[in-house]
Design a protein around this motif. Structure first.
Motif, mmCIF file in Angstrom:
data_model
loop_
_atom_site.group_PDB
_atom_site.id
_atom_site.type_symbol
_atom_site.label_atom_id
_atom_site.label_comp_id
_atom_site.label_asym_id
_atom_site.label_seq_id
_atom_site.Cartn_x
_atom_site.Cartn_y
_atom_site.Cartn_z
ATOM 1 N N GLN A 39 0.830 -1.191 0.000
ATOM 2 C CA GLN A 39 0.000 0.000 0.000
ATOM 3 C C GLN A 39 0.874 1.253 0.000
ATOM 4 O O GLN A 39 2.024 1.238 0.462
ATOM 5 C CB GLN A 39 -0.914 0.006 1.231
ATOM 6 N N ARG A 40 0.310 2.314 -0.508
ATOM 7 C CA ARG A 40 1.003 3.594 -0.470
ATOM 8 C C ARG A 40 1.153 4.029 0.985
ATOM 9 O O ARG A 40 0.221 3.904 1.776
ATOM 10 C CB ARG A 40 0.216 4.619 -1.262
ATOM 11 N N GLU A 41 2.332 4.547 1.329
ATOM 12 C CA GLU A 41 2.583 4.982 2.691
ATOM 13 C C GLU A 41 3.197 6.376 2.700
ATOM 14 O O GLU A 41 3.914 6.763 1.783
ATOM 15 C CB GLU A 41 3.535 4.000 3.398
ATOM 16 N N LEU A 42 2.933 7.084 3.781
ATOM 17 C CA LEU A 42 3.517 8.408 3.970
ATOM 18 C C LEU A 42 4.920 8.241 4.540
ATOM 19 O O LEU A 42 5.102 7.551 5.538
ATOM 20 C CB LEU A 42 2.660 9.222 4.927
ATOM 21 N N VAL A 43 5.904 8.880 3.922
ATOM 22 C CA VAL A 43 7.267 8.796 4.440
ATOM 23 C C VAL A 43 7.750 10.105 5.051
ATOM 24 O O VAL A 43 8.607 10.095 5.926
ATOM 25 C CB VAL A 43 8.273 8.324 3.375
ATOM 26 N N ALA A 44 7.223 11.234 4.591
ATOM 27 C CA ALA A 44 7.660 12.524 5.119
ATOM 28 C C ALA A 44 6.569 13.553 4.890
ATOM 29 O O ALA A 44 5.856 13.486 3.886
ATOM 30 C CB ALA A 44 8.952 12.980 4.464
ATOM 31 N N GLY A 45 6.457 14.481 5.809
ATOM 32 C CA GLY A 45 5.488 15.546 5.658
ATOM 33 C C GLY A 45 6.077 16.862 6.103
ATOM 34 O O GLY A 45 6.997 16.891 6.936
ATOM 35 N N ILE A 46 5.566 17.938 5.535
ATOM 36 C CA ILE A 46 6.013 19.269 5.928
ATOM 37 C C ILE A 46 4.799 20.178 5.975
ATOM 38 O O ILE A 46 4.011 20.242 5.042
ATOM 39 C CB ILE A 46 7.110 19.798 4.972
ATOM 40 N N THR A 47 4.649 20.857 7.109
ATOM 41 C CA THR A 47 3.513 21.751 7.274
ATOM 42 C C THR A 47 3.726 23.029 6.476
ATOM 43 O O THR A 47 4.815 23.305 5.980
ATOM 44 C CB THR A 47 3.305 22.104 8.751
ATOM 45 N N ARG A 48 2.669 23.824 6.412
ATOM 46 C CA ARG A 48 2.776 25.073 5.648
ATOM 47 C C ARG A 48 3.805 26.013 6.257
ATOM 48 O O ARG A 48 4.346 26.859 5.556
ATOM 49 C CB ARG A 48 1.405 25.748 5.573
ATOM 50 N N ARG A 49 4.081 25.831 7.551
ATOM 51 C CA ARG A 49 5.065 26.682 8.219
ATOM 52 C C ARG A 49 6.453 26.041 8.300
ATOM 53 O O ARG A 49 7.368 26.626 8.851
ATOM 54 C CB ARG A 49 4.574 27.039 9.615
ATOM 55 N N GLY A 50 6.597 24.831 7.760
ATOM 56 C CA GLY A 50 7.912 24.207 7.710
ATOM 57 C C GLY A 50 8.193 23.132 8.743
ATOM 58 O O GLY A 50 9.294 22.572 8.770
ATOM 59 N N GLY A 51 7.235 22.824 9.592
ATOM 60 C CA GLY A 51 7.425 21.731 10.520
ATOM 61 C C GLY A 51 7.426 20.412 9.770
ATOM 62 O O GLY A 51 6.734 20.258 8.768
ATOM 63 N N THR A 52 8.240 19.450 10.227
ATOM 64 C CA THR A 52 8.384 18.205 9.483
ATOM 65 C C THR A 52 8.068 16.986 10.343
ATOM 66 O O THR A 52 8.213 17.006 11.563
ATOM 67 C CB THR A 52 9.805 18.053 8.927
ATOM 68 N N ILE A 53 7.644 15.934 9.686
ATOM 69 C CA ILE A 53 7.433 14.631 10.301
ATOM 70 C C ILE A 53 8.009 13.582 9.360
ATOM 71 O O ILE A 53 8.056 13.788 8.144
ATOM 72 C CB ILE A 53 5.938 14.337 10.548
ATOM 73 N N TYR A 54 8.461 12.470 9.942
ATOM 74 C CA TYR A 54 9.050 11.404 9.146
ATOM 75 C C TYR A 54 8.608 10.049 9.661
ATOM 76 O O TYR A 54 8.427 9.851 10.868
ATOM 77 C CB TYR A 54 10.583 11.483 9.187
ATOM 78 N N ALA A 55 8.458 9.124 8.740
ATOM 79 C CA ALA A 55 8.223 7.744 9.139
ATOM 80 C C ALA A 55 9.482 7.222 9.825
ATOM 81 O O ALA A 55 10.598 7.637 9.490
ATOM 82 C CB ALA A 55 7.910 6.886 7.912
ATOM 83 N N ASP A 56 9.303 6.334 10.762
ATOM 84 C CA ASP A 56 10.454 5.789 11.492
ATOM 85 C C ASP A 56 11.475 5.164 10.545
ATOM 86 O O ASP A 56 12.683 5.231 10.794
ATOM 87 C CB ASP A 56 9.987 4.747 12.506
ATOM 88 N N SER A 57 10.991 4.589 9.466
ATOM 89 C CA SER A 57 11.878 3.875 8.543
ATOM 90 C C SER A 57 12.837 4.798 7.795
ATOM 91 O O SER A 57 13.853 4.333 7.257
ATOM 92 C CB SER A 57 11.053 3.073 7.538
ATOM 93 N N VAL A 58 12.532 6.098 7.758
ATOM 94 C CA VAL A 58 13.390 7.022 7.002
ATOM 95 C C VAL A 58 13.986 8.108 7.883
ATOM 96 O O VAL A 58 14.798 8.912 7.410
ATOM 97 C CB VAL A 58 12.619 7.666 5.828
ATOM 98 N N LYS A 59 13.613 8.121 9.146
ATOM 99 C CA LYS A 59 14.069 9.178 10.042
ATOM 100 C C LYS A 59 15.592 9.171 10.122
ATOM 101 O O LYS A 59 16.226 8.125 10.265
ATOM 102 C CB LYS A 59 13.454 8.962 11.433
ATOM 103 N N GLY A 60 16.175 10.352 9.990
ATOM 104 C CA GLY A 60 17.624 10.475 10.034
ATOM 105 C C GLY A 60 18.288 10.305 8.678
ATOM 106 O O GLY A 60 19.477 10.588 8.520
#
Length: 114
Positions: free
Chosen positions: A44-65
């Motif tokens: 299935q399609r999965e989210l790996v990284a996200g960035i908010t409109r103000r620049g805050g970021t989130i990452y899936a554990d598998s790609v963090k770092g």
């Protein structure tokens, strides 16, 4: 008309790097949180990284770092810098909004050889 155009994929050896870009049009990019998604064969399609409109970021554990996302609201672009790539990162990568996704683009293929 909404358009999401991903580019920058390719074939790379394990441990290598790639930089993906996404050009967005047809909606107000600057007020949308954006994400990078991937879909590997048979998965299935999965989210790996996200960035908010103000620049805050989130990452899936598998790609963090290893992965870093950024955006340029003036150019309506979002990028994904991928370092220390692994064979399990092989997938088609897409960008889209984090909520209420727009029509998906064609994506860009990333293949990591061992």
């Amino acid at each position: 008309q909404v358009q999401l155009v991903e580019s920058g994929g390719g074939l790379v050896q394990s441990g290598g790097s790639l930089r993906l870009s996404c050009a967005a049009s047809g909606f107000i990019f600057s007020i949308n949180d954006m994400g990078w998604y991937r879909q590997a064969p048979g998965k299935q399609r999965e989210l790996v990284a996200g960035i908010t409109r103000r620049g805050g970021t989130i990452y899936a554990d598998s790609v963090k770092g290893r992965f870093t996302t950024s955006r340029d609201n003036a150019k309506n672009t979002v990028t994904l810098q991928m370092n220390s790539l692994k064979p399990e990162d092989t997938a088609v990568y897409y960008c889209n909004t984090l909520s209420a996704p727009r029509p998906w683009g064609q994506g860009t293929q990333v293949t990591v050889s061992s």
